[in-house]
Design an enzyme around this catalytic site. Structure first.
Site, PDB file in Angstrom:
ATOM      1  N   ASN A 189      13.573  27.613 -62.180  1.00 27.97           N
ATOM      2  CA  ASN A 189      12.919  28.913 -62.440  1.00 27.97           C
ATOM      3  C   ASN A 189      13.826  30.102 -62.179  1.00 27.97           C
ATOM      4  OD1 ASN A 189      10.573  27.455 -62.996  1.00 27.97           O
ATOM      5  ND2 ASN A 189       9.995  27.453 -60.832  1.00 27.97           N
ATOM      6  N   ARG A 190      15.125  29.896 -62.327  1.00 30.22           N
ATOM      7  CA  ARG A 190      16.121  30.976 -62.121  1.00 30.22           C
ATOM      8  C   ARG A 190      16.143  31.505 -60.686  1.00 30.22           C
ATOM      9  NH1 ARG A 190      17.354  28.807 -66.239  1.00 30.22           N
ATOM     10  NH2 ARG A 190      17.736  29.798 -68.258  1.00 30.22           N
TER      11      ARG A 190
END
Ligand SMILES: Cc1cc2nc3c(=O)[nH]c(=O)nc-3n(C[C@H](O)[C@H](O)[C@H](O)COP(=O)(O)O)c2cc1C
Length: 211
Positions: A189-190
């Protein structure tokens, strides 16, 4: 081609504060060893960014040839564009992109020429043709054609037929002594892990940075 569809999740592994070495060069050596062991192509290739006298940045890949407690060493032509930049402004940045591990390492530091003896030691270890190529190429300068380059190479072959090829006085190494280093590990999710080492009066400090 739709570039905005090209993406992937980074899920290989995490990086924890308690796993980091106190010395960034030790941490670097571990990651480099893992890149070498995994068979990554050109694991020692690093992007070297310099800034010219006009303030414009410039980048190119060079190969890391030595790495120890003193810093990162690469070899090049002392008349090249990068060398001219460094003579004006020794502040440089290095970047190692190890995509296979979803990792990158960023180095900020000061580049200085290594001694002639150190450059000679490395030059003598290079293949004969690479030694001749160092003599034949006026790196970063304009040439009329490839033919001119090949003629120069042939001329050097003739000139240094006998004995060892000497170290050109316009060729050698630079050592980048780090003042800051960042270790980046891609996460889901970065929400990546980033740790920055900074050199201060008390030695190295470490901080986690937001991704
Ligand atoms: C994988 C790779 C490795 C390279 N290694 C070196 C190197 O160790 N030293 C070097 O001077 N140039 C190396 N080059 C060429 C440089 O990227 C660059 O073209 C050259 O040094 C001239 O740069 P400059 O005009 O900015 O000085 C390498 C290029 C690649 C793609």
């Amino acid at each position: 081609m739709k570039l905005d569809d090209i993406r992937r999740e980074y899920v290989a592994q995490g990086l924890n504060r308690e796993d980091l070495f106190a010395e960034p060069l030790k941490q670097f050596e571990l990651w480099l060893q893992q890149a070498v062991d995994a068979g990554i192509k050109d694991p020692t290739a690093m992007t070297l960014a310099t800034v010219g006298a006009d303030g414009a940045p410039s980048q190119r890949i060079v190969l890391l040839k030595q790495c120890d407690a003193k810093g990162f060493v690469f070899f090049t032509n002392y008349g090249s564009r990068k060398a001219q930049d460094i003579e004006q402004n020794p502040q440089v940045s290095l970047h190692f992109p190890w995509h296979m591990f979803e990792r990158q390492v960023k180095v900020q530091g000061r580049a200085t020429r290594i001694s002639t003896a150190e450059s000679l030691r490395y030059f003598l270890s290079r293949p004969h043709e690479s030694q001749l190529a160092a003599w034949a190429s006026k790196q970063s300068h304009s040439i009329r054609s490839r033919q001119v380059l090949l003629q120069q190479f042939e001329a050097m072959k003739q000139k240094f037929q006998q004995g060892e090829v000497p170290l050109p006085d316009f060729w050698g190494g630079y050592r980048v002594e780090p003042t800051a280093m960042e270790f980046w590990q891609g996460r889901e999710n970065r929400l990546h892990d980033r740790f920055e080492y900074r050199l201060g009066e008390q030695g190295w400090s470490i901080e986690r940075l937001a991704p």
